[in-house]
Design a protein around this motif. Structure first.
Motif, mmCIF file in Angstrom:
data_model
loop_
_atom_site.group_PDB
_atom_site.id
_atom_site.type_symbol
_atom_site.label_atom_id
_atom_site.label_comp_id
_atom_site.label_asym_id
_atom_site.label_seq_id
_atom_site.Cartn_x
_atom_site.Cartn_y
_atom_site.Cartn_z
ATOM 1 N N ASP A 31 -11.148 3.494 -14.782
ATOM 2 C CA ASP A 31 -11.350 4.928 -14.567
ATOM 3 C C ASP A 31 -10.589 5.322 -13.311
ATOM 4 O OD1 ASP A 31 -13.090 5.359 -16.729
ATOM 5 O OD2 ASP A 31 -14.811 4.655 -15.573
ATOM 6 N N LEU A 32 -9.708 6.320 -13.426
ATOM 7 C CA LEU A 32 -8.896 6.727 -12.285
ATOM 8 C C LEU A 32 -8.816 8.246 -12.232
ATOM 9 C CD1 LEU A 32 -7.165 5.439 -9.994
ATOM 10 C CD2 LEU A 32 -5.178 5.717 -11.484
ATOM 11 N N LYS A 33 -9.226 8.808 -11.099
ATOM 12 C CA LYS A 33 -9.181 10.256 -10.916
ATOM 13 C C LYS A 33 -7.857 10.659 -10.279
ATOM 14 C CE LYS A 33 -14.166 10.469 -10.040
ATOM 15 N NZ LYS A 33 -15.218 10.843 -9.056
ATOM 16 N N VAL A 37 -6.473 6.012 -5.593
ATOM 17 C CA VAL A 37 -5.660 4.791 -5.645
ATOM 18 C C VAL A 37 -6.553 3.609 -5.978
ATOM 19 C CG1 VAL A 37 -4.113 3.250 -4.392
ATOM 20 C CG2 VAL A 37 -4.021 5.706 -3.957
ATOM 21 N N LEU A 38 -6.219 2.924 -7.070
ATOM 22 C CA LEU A 38 -6.927 1.714 -7.487
ATOM 23 C C LEU A 38 -6.091 0.503 -7.122
ATOM 24 C CD1 LEU A 38 -9.078 0.096 -9.109
ATOM 25 C CD2 LEU A 38 -7.669 0.512 -11.148
ATOM 26 N N GLY A 39 -6.630 -0.391 -6.315
ATOM 27 C CA GLY A 39 -5.965 -1.648 -6.014
ATOM 28 C C GLY A 39 -6.352 -2.694 -7.039
ATOM 29 N N MET A 40 -5.365 -3.392 -7.597
ATOM 30 C CA MET A 40 -5.633 -4.413 -8.608
ATOM 31 C C MET A 40 -5.114 -5.750 -8.077
ATOM 32 S SD MET A 40 -4.826 -4.082 -12.687
ATOM 33 C CE MET A 40 -5.647 -2.483 -12.735
ATOM 34 N N ILE A 41 -6.017 -6.695 -7.895
ATOM 35 C CA ILE A 41 -5.636 -7.968 -7.285
ATOM 36 C C ILE A 41 -6.063 -9.140 -8.160
ATOM 37 C CG2 ILE A 41 -5.824 -6.993 -4.980
ATOM 38 C CD1 ILE A 41 -8.382 -8.628 -4.627
ATOM 39 N N GLY A 42 -5.529 -10.299 -7.856
ATOM 40 C CA GLY A 42 -5.813 -11.525 -8.590
ATOM 41 C C GLY A 42 -4.627 -12.450 -8.489
ATOM 42 N N GLU A 43 -4.827 -13.721 -8.826
ATOM 43 C CA GLU A 43 -3.744 -14.684 -8.713
ATOM 44 C C GLU A 43 -2.758 -14.536 -9.869
ATOM 45 O OE1 GLU A 43 -5.178 -18.835 -9.710
ATOM 46 O OE2 GLU A 43 -7.096 -17.808 -9.523
ATOM 47 N N SER A 44 -1.662 -15.308 -9.841
ATOM 48 C CA SER A 44 -0.665 -15.263 -10.903
ATOM 49 C C SER A 44 -1.318 -15.548 -12.249
ATOM 50 C CB SER A 44 0.428 -16.306 -10.651
ATOM 51 O OG SER A 44 1.146 -16.003 -9.494
ATOM 52 N N GLY A 45 -0.938 -14.765 -13.257
ATOM 53 C CA GLY A 45 -1.512 -14.954 -14.575
ATOM 54 C C GLY A 45 -2.816 -14.230 -14.801
ATOM 55 N N LEU A 176 0.690 10.130 -11.999
ATOM 56 C CA LEU A 176 0.285 8.730 -11.870
ATOM 57 C C LEU A 176 1.503 7.861 -11.589
ATOM 58 C CD1 LEU A 176 -1.734 6.325 -12.260
ATOM 59 C CD2 LEU A 176 -1.181 6.423 -14.719
ATOM 60 N N ILE A 177 1.388 6.976 -10.593
ATOM 61 C CA ILE A 177 2.438 5.990 -10.307
ATOM 62 C C ILE A 177 1.821 4.598 -10.354
ATOM 63 C CG2 ILE A 177 4.166 5.155 -8.682
ATOM 64 C CD1 ILE A 177 4.393 7.854 -7.472
ATOM 65 N N ILE A 178 2.510 3.680 -11.018
ATOM 66 C CA ILE A 178 2.124 2.267 -11.012
ATOM 67 C C ILE A 178 3.017 1.555 -10.000
ATOM 68 C CG2 ILE A 178 1.696 0.232 -12.437
ATOM 69 C CD1 ILE A 178 0.295 2.825 -13.420
ATOM 70 N N PHE A 179 2.431 1.041 -8.925
ATOM 71 C CA PHE A 179 3.166 0.263 -7.916
ATOM 72 C C PHE A 179 2.923 -1.219 -8.193
ATOM 73 C CE2 PHE A 179 2.366 4.280 -5.644
ATOM 74 C CZ PHE A 179 3.632 4.563 -5.182
ATOM 75 N N ASP A 180 3.954 -1.934 -8.614
ATOM 76 C CA ASP A 180 3.801 -3.350 -8.974
ATOM 77 C C ASP A 180 4.400 -4.228 -7.876
ATOM 78 O OD1 ASP A 180 3.371 -5.727 -10.222
ATOM 79 O OD2 ASP A 180 4.470 -5.251 -12.054
ATOM 80 N N VAL A 202 1.788 9.685 -1.557
ATOM 81 C CA VAL A 202 0.693 9.773 -2.525
ATOM 82 C C VAL A 202 -0.323 10.820 -2.078
ATOM 83 C CG1 VAL A 202 -1.312 8.519 -3.425
ATOM 84 C CG2 VAL A 202 0.948 7.470 -3.510
ATOM 85 N N GLU A 203 -0.624 10.833 -0.752
ATOM 86 C CA GLU A 203 -1.584 11.804 -0.225
ATOM 87 C C GLU A 203 -1.021 13.221 -0.286
ATOM 88 O OE1 GLU A 203 -2.514 10.461 3.672
ATOM 89 O OE2 GLU A 203 -3.816 8.823 2.988
ATOM 90 N N GLN A 204 0.247 13.391 0.065
ATOM 91 C CA GLN A 204 0.845 14.723 0.105
ATOM 92 C C GLN A 204 0.862 15.395 -1.260
ATOM 93 O OE1 GLN A 204 4.561 15.405 2.149
ATOM 94 N NE2 GLN A 204 4.187 13.677 3.533
ATOM 95 N N PHE A 205 1.130 14.627 -2.310
ATOM 96 C CA PHE A 205 1.269 15.210 -3.636
ATOM 97 C C PHE A 205 0.050 14.970 -4.521
ATOM 98 C CE2 PHE A 205 5.681 14.533 -2.195
ATOM 99 C CZ PHE A 205 6.139 15.845 -2.282
ATOM 100 N N ASP A 206 -1.041 14.436 -3.917
ATOM 101 C CA ASP A 206 -2.288 14.213 -4.643
ATOM 102 C C ASP A 206 -2.052 13.403 -5.913
ATOM 103 O OD1 ASP A 206 -5.047 14.449 -4.778
ATOM 104 O OD2 ASP A 206 -4.962 16.217 -6.071
ATOM 105 N N THR A 207 -1.249 12.356 -5.763
ATOM 106 C CA THR A 207 -0.864 11.515 -6.896
ATOM 107 C C THR A 207 -1.847 10.359 -7.048
ATOM 108 O OG1 THR A 207 1.444 12.033 -6.419
ATOM 109 C CG2 THR A 207 1.025 10.169 -7.886
ATOM 110 N N ALA A 208 -2.252 10.093 -8.268
ATOM 111 C CA ALA A 208 -3.063 8.904 -8.541
ATOM 112 C C ALA A 208 -2.144 7.688 -8.606
ATOM 113 C CB ALA A 208 -3.818 9.063 -9.841
ATOM 114 N N ALA A 209 -2.683 6.518 -8.283
ATOM 115 C CA ALA A 209 -1.840 5.320 -8.283
ATOM 116 C C ALA A 209 -2.656 4.087 -8.620
ATOM 117 C CB ALA A 209 -1.164 5.138 -6.928
#
Length: 548
Positions: A31-33, A37-45, A176-180, A202-209
């Motif tokens: 769920d993303l408003k 900004v949602l941080g997605m973490i985890g090891e390789s794979g 929405l921007i996906i930062f990989d 991201v803050e200036q343009f109220d962009t979700a990420a």
């Protein structure tokens, strides 16, 4: 929940191997408003990048969405037509890749590639998009913003290219921007600029990420909430401060506790001992421009010398001089007290054998068409003259040394290995020549922290068993603390400070060393804001970051 911009439910993704479809993602919800900004973490794979791409309704070749929905502003991207997706992607949904250098077209100028999206989507004219590009370059603190867009990708640094890609993603003002992993390969000072730039825009343009990373300290600066993944499953999700202070699951706690490895300090160097490698007053140039200036340092038997500094400081250029790929204009290199020919073409096989390299990007360092056995076997045959059964036996021994099962990995291709396994093959290939000295060029920068720690432990074990000497090029000061014996700090092609690791991490420091140390992110959500304020950047949008 009517204000949701992105709603993913029970997302399941499969990958094809031969004729079989195997699970990659096992029922993820997101769920993303708008503006979140949602941080997605985890090891390789873990499936981070796969989920990130699926958020755009996209999967790589050989991968499919087998179940679930990906609803962006009321449109299910799983069932949407190609025409609908074409209208959204690049315009309302954008993507920033991990490797900007590999993502830009090398044959076109930055501004041409920046303007392509707005023009094709009918957002603006070519002239207006160029002007807007220059304004975005200015907001992202790129030097000479009115001119830098007219350069080709190879004519700017990695950090500048990463910011140019962020500007390109913002060209149509997406929702929405996906930062990989956008800062994985950047040095700490450049990373500060890129993180501040991304957060600001991201803050200036109220962009979700969605911000995908394996660096916990980085995600703490960027995300409003964090989702932890493991092998395609969601482990837990919470707001950033809660996740950092009181994670619930044991796996998350293990991520927080990583990088526990640190080698004990070694005895002081015997000043009478002959160094394995000695760099004497080296000055080197690309064309007519000097890029190294009077560089000198020694690397002794069984020791690790970490060479640190930001992009363009001369770390890798020094390595090129040592290997003979870039003959110095002034100065010389000694190996075991004997002066080496400056050009590798004039070195005999025994001289070439003694200095090997492990490269930063294992993906591009291995021939994708050669099996692991062939990759390791080539230097075994070239340097050691082994063929047939003796060659196979030696390759098996090398695989065992890097803790990979020979019968399982000998016939595999690089595409069938994880990032950490590929880096281990790079280590085995270097060991195949039985060298005394190995240059490790950013060998852990593209790896998640759990895998990176395994590589550091392996290198330390091999050093103890084989008496190897390492030159460890890195921008990660946590790696320096873990493995180095001595540290050399470089800036603008010169050595500004050097000494034992314990001394280098104790004040007083050279001002540049102090800048590097203070730029290492901490797992405190307020760290970046406080740092910028300490450096006189009260408004993150100001170009005053250039003072850094």
């Amino acid at each position: 929940m009517s204000d949701l911009l992105l709603k993913i439910r029970d997302l399941k993704i499969e990958g094809r191997s031969d004729e079989t479809w195997n699970p990659i993602i096992n029922g993820i919800d997101v769920d993303l408003k708008k503006g979140e900004v949602l941080g997605m973490i985890g090891e390789s794979g873990a499936g981070k990048s796969t989920v990130g791409l699926a958020s755009m309704g996209y999967t790589r070749d050989g991968v499919r969405i087998s179940n679930g929905s990906v609803v962006f502003d009321g449109v299910d991207l799983v069932t949407a037509s190609a025409a609908v997706k074409r209208d959204l992607l690049g315009k309302r949904i954008a993507y920033v890749a991990q490797s900007a250098a590999a993502s830009f077209n090398p044959a076109h100028k930055l501004i041409d590639q920046h303007s392509e999206g707005p023009v094709q989507h009918g957002v603006s004219s070519r002239t207006d998009s160029e002007q807007d590009g220059m304004e975005l370059y200015r907001r992202l603190r790129l030097p000479n913003p009115d001119e830098i867009g007219f350069r080709y990708p190879h004519q700017v640094s990695g950090g500048q290219l990463q910011r140019a890609m962020t500007a390109m993603a913002m060209a149509c003002r997406p929702d929405l921007i996906i930062f990989d992993e956008p800062t994985t390969a950047l040095d700490v000072t450049t990373q500060i600029e890129v993180l501040a730039s991304i957060r600001d825009i991201v803050e200036q343009f109220d962009t979700a990420a969605i911000y995908i990373t394996h660096d916990l300290a980085v995600v703490a600066q960027m995300a409003d909430k964090i989702k932890v993944l493991l092998k395609g499953d969601e482990v837990e999700e919470a707001d950033t401060r809660t996740m950092l202070s009181s994670p619930k699951e044991e796996y998350t706690k293990s991520l927080w506790a990583v990088r526990s490895f640190e080698r004990p300090a070694k005895p002081a160097i015997n000043v009478k001992a002959t160094p394995v490698v000695s760099i004497h007053n080296v000055t080197a140039a690309y064309g007519t421009v000097d890029v190294l200036h009077d560089v000198s340092f020694d690397i002794h038997a069984g020791r690790t010398v970490a060479v640190v500094g930001e992009s363009g400081s001369g770390k890798s250029t020094t390595a090129r001089c040592i290997t003979g790929l870039l003959p110095p204009r002034i100065g010389h290199i000694e190996f075991d007290g004997q002066q080496l020919p400056l050009d590798y073409k004039k070195r005999d096989k025994s001289q070439l054998r003694q200095a090997q390299m492990i490269y930063q990007m294992a993906d591009t360092a291995l021939n994708p068409r050669k099996s692991i056995g062939e990759t390791i076997g080539r230097p075994v045959e070239f340097y050691m003259g082994l063929t047939g059964k003796e060659k196979r036996k030696r390759v098996d021994e090398l695989l065992a040394e890097i803790e990979l099962e020979p019968t399982e990995y000998f016939h595999r291709l690089p595409s069938e290995l994880s990032g950490g396994q590929k880096q281990r093959i790079g280590i085995a290939r270097a060991l195949a020549a039985e060298p005394k000295f190995i240059i490790c060029d950013e060998v852990t920068s593209a790896l998640d922290q759990l895998v990176a720690e395994g590589i550091l432990r392996l290198l330390a074990k091999l050093q103890d068993e084989l008496g190897l000497s390492y030159m460890f090029i890195t921008h990660d000061l946590a790696t320096v603390r873990s493995i180095a014996d001595e540290v050399v700090v470089m800036k603008d092609g010169s050595v500004v400070e050097q000494g034992p690791k314990l001394d280098m991490f104790q004040p007083p420091h050279h001002p540049y060393t102090d800048l590097l140390l203070s730029s290492v992110p901490e797992m405190d959500p307020d760290w970046l804001t406080n740092l910028l304020q300490e450096r006189g950047v009260d408004n993150i949008g100001d170009a005053a970051v250039d003072k850094m």
